[in-house]
Design an enzyme around this catalytic site. Structure first.
Site, short mmCIF file in Angstrom:
data_model
loop_
_atom_site.label_atom_id
_atom_site.label_comp_id
_atom_site.label_asym_id
_atom_site.label_seq_id
_atom_site.Cartn_x
_atom_site.Cartn_y
_atom_site.Cartn_z
N SER A 70 0.85 -1.20 0.00
CA SER A 70 0.00 0.00 0.00
C SER A 70 0.88 1.24 0.00
O SER A 70 1.64 1.48 0.95
CB SER A 70 -0.89 0.01 1.23
OG SER A 70 -1.45 1.31 1.38
N HIS A 106 -1.31 -1.29 -4.20
CA HIS A 106 -2.56 -1.04 -3.48
C HIS A 106 -2.63 0.46 -3.23
O HIS A 106 -1.73 1.05 -2.62
CB HIS A 106 -2.62 -1.83 -2.18
CG HIS A 106 -3.93 -1.68 -1.46
ND1 HIS A 106 -5.05 -2.41 -1.80
CD2 HIS A 106 -4.30 -0.88 -0.44
CE1 HIS A 106 -6.06 -2.06 -1.03
NE2 HIS A 106 -5.63 -1.12 -0.19
N ASP A 112 -4.80 3.63 -1.82
CA ASP A 112 -5.87 3.97 -0.89
C ASP A 112 -6.34 5.41 -1.09
O ASP A 112 -5.61 6.35 -0.80
CB ASP A 112 -5.35 3.82 0.55
CG ASP A 112 -5.15 2.38 0.94
OD1 ASP A 112 -6.10 1.59 0.80
OD2 ASP A 112 -4.03 2.02 1.39
N MET A 157 -8.95 8.23 0.14
CA MET A 157 -9.79 8.57 1.30
C MET A 157 -10.34 9.98 1.15
O MET A 157 -9.61 10.89 0.76
CB MET A 157 -8.97 8.51 2.58
CG MET A 157 -8.29 7.18 2.81
SD MET A 157 -7.30 7.25 4.31
CE MET A 157 -6.59 5.62 4.29
N HIS A 186 -8.42 1.20 -3.87
CA HIS A 186 -9.35 0.99 -2.75
C HIS A 186 -9.98 2.33 -2.40
O HIS A 186 -9.33 3.20 -1.84
CB HIS A 186 -8.54 0.41 -1.58
CG HIS A 186 -9.32 0.22 -0.32
ND1 HIS A 186 -8.70 -0.03 0.90
CD2 HIS A 186 -10.65 0.23 -0.07
CE1 HIS A 186 -9.62 -0.15 1.84
NE2 HIS A 186 -10.81 0.00 1.29
N MET A 238 -12.13 4.60 -0.29
CA MET A 238 -12.78 4.82 1.01
C MET A 238 -13.49 6.16 0.91
O MET A 238 -13.08 7.15 1.53
CB MET A 238 -11.73 4.78 2.13
CG MET A 238 -11.27 3.36 2.42
SD MET A 238 -9.69 3.29 3.27
CE MET A 238 -8.61 3.34 1.86
N MET A 283 -11.39 -5.78 5.54
CA MET A 283 -10.60 -4.84 6.34
C MET A 283 -10.26 -5.50 7.67
O MET A 283 -11.15 -5.91 8.42
CB MET A 283 -11.39 -3.55 6.60
CG MET A 283 -11.64 -2.70 5.37
SD MET A 283 -10.17 -2.30 4.41
CE MET A 283 -9.13 -1.50 5.63
N GLY A 313 -8.88 3.99 7.26
CA GLY A 313 -8.59 5.41 7.47
C GLY A 313 -7.11 5.68 7.71
O GLY A 313 -6.63 6.75 7.39
N GLY A 355 -0.71 1.49 9.62
CA GLY A 355 0.04 1.27 10.86
C GLY A 355 -0.78 0.86 12.08
O GLY A 355 -0.30 0.95 13.20
N ASP A 385 -6.64 -6.47 4.24
CA ASP A 385 -6.08 -5.12 4.25
C ASP A 385 -6.04 -4.55 5.67
O ASP A 385 -7.09 -4.27 6.27
CB ASP A 385 -6.94 -4.22 3.35
CG ASP A 385 -6.34 -2.84 3.14
OD1 ASP A 385 -5.20 -2.61 3.60
OD2 ASP A 385 -7.02 -2.00 2.52
N GLY A 386 -4.81 -4.38 6.17
CA GLY A 386 -4.62 -3.73 7.47
C GLY A 386 -3.85 -4.60 8.45
O GLY A 386 -4.26 -5.71 8.76
N GLY A 387 -2.71 -4.09 8.88
CA GLY A 387 -1.94 -4.77 9.92
C GLY A 387 -1.32 -6.09 9.49
O GLY A 387 -0.99 -6.93 10.33
N GLY A 398 1.23 -2.24 4.09
CA GLY A 398 1.67 -0.85 3.98
C GLY A 398 2.91 -0.60 4.81
O GLY A 398 4.04 -0.67 4.32
N SER A 399 2.70 -0.31 6.09
CA SER A 399 3.85 0.05 6.92
C SER A 399 4.85 -1.09 7.06
O SER A 399 6.05 -0.83 7.17
CB SER A 399 3.39 0.54 8.30
OG SER A 399 2.29 -0.17 8.74
C1 DX5 Z 1 -6.31 1.49 5.69
C2 DX5 Z 1 -5.88 1.21 4.28
C3 DX5 Z 1 -4.80 0.20 4.19
C4 DX5 Z 1 -3.51 0.65 4.82
C5 DX5 Z 1 -2.78 -0.56 5.31
O1 DX5 Z 1 -7.43 2.27 5.67
O2 DX5 Z 1 -6.96 0.69 3.51
O3 DX5 Z 1 -4.57 -0.23 2.85
O4 DX5 Z 1 -2.68 1.34 3.93
O5 DX5 Z 1 -1.69 -0.16 6.02
P1 DX5 Z 1 -0.94 -1.09 7.06
O6 DX5 Z 1 -0.45 -2.29 6.29
O7 DX5 Z 1 0.14 -0.22 7.59
O8 DX5 Z 1 -1.96 -1.49 8.10
ZN ZN Z 2 -6.54 -0.26 1.51
#
Ligand code: DX5
Ligand code: ZN
Length: 218
Positions: free
Chosen positions: A8, A33, A35, A37, A66, A68, A137, A142, A145, A175-177, A197-198
């Site tokens: 991401s 990926h 994002d 928002m 993605h 949001m 999710m 949003g 990390g 998606d996420g963590g 992502g992170s």
């Molecule tokens: C959160 C995003 C994710 C985010 C994931 O709203 O949709 O795609 O970038 O980031 P990490 O992998 O750091 O949780």
């Molecule tokens: Zn995402």
């Protein structure tokens, strides 16, 4: 089918997106990926069409966008125009999801649906044949990390069962963590695509991290 890794770019250095492209292009990562928002559907604003358009000429891999945002139907054509290959909308942001999915496909993109952590996978039962990708999710959308919500494993298994029972070819994305600590367990439960992502962009060597994640899940 091999599992996919989708870094991401939300976690990348926005002052040097060329470097994020290089990481994705020169590693075993499969997709971008991306994002988007709007500050309404989620309590954060990231970036929109101009940024996606700017990185497209530097990219050869799939753009997994993605959204949001509320009322995503307004922008389907615009995201196609800037290079989206897969366009994912939130179940919670669509009053007429079936119509939205058809509109995405009519533009020649693959259609994805994202579910917030509180939204049951059973709500997709009557539309699963029309969905190319379900994004589960595993954090509240949003922000990057955040820590992974453990209940996700159960949702993956339920969704995998539904997809297999219906004979659908829908991909399951998480998606996420996502980290190397939960990646294998997620693909074992039935996930096909892991967003990171992170874990990728904040690591010492992001290319190596992508490659290791890919090796881990095969
Ligand atoms: C959160 C995003 C994710 C985010 C994931 O709203 O949709 O795609 O970038 O980031 P990490 O992998 O750091 O949780
Ligand atoms: Zn995402």
């Amino acid at each position: 089918m091999a599992h996919k890794i989708a870094p991401s770019i939300l976690a990348a250095d926005f002052s040097n997106l060329q470097s994020a492209c290089n990481i994705i292009e020169n590693s075993a990562a499969d997709w971008y990926h991306i994002d988007v928002m709007d500050g309404v559907f989620v309590p954060n604003i990231s970036f929109g069409m101009p940024v996606i358009k700017a990185i497209k000429p530097h990219a050869t891999k799939t753009f997994d966008v993605h959204l949001m945002i509320v009322d995503p139907d307004r922008y389907i054509k615009d995201f196609k125009a800037v290079g989206a290959d897969i366009l994912t909308v939130h179940y919670e942001a669509c009053n007429h999801l079936h119509r939205t999915l058809q509109a995405i496909k009519a533009e020649g993109m693959q259609a994805g649906v994202a579910l917030n952590p509180h939204t049951p996978v059973a709500l997709l039962e009557d539309v699963i044949m029309d969905i190319d990708l379900v994004c589960l999710m595993s954090v509240n959308p949003g922000f990057g990390g955040q820590s992974f919500i453990e209940q996700t494993y159960d949702k993956v298994r339920k969704l995998r069962r539904m997809i297999d029972e219906k004979g659908a070819s829908t991909l399951i994305e998480i998606d996420g963590g996502v980290t190397s600590a939960n990646a294998k367990q997620l693909t074992d439960a039935g996930a096909n695509v892991l967003v990171a992502g992170s874990f990728v962009f904040q690591s010492e060597n992001p290319i190596q991290t992508c490659n290791e994640l890919k090796d881990l899940v095969g």
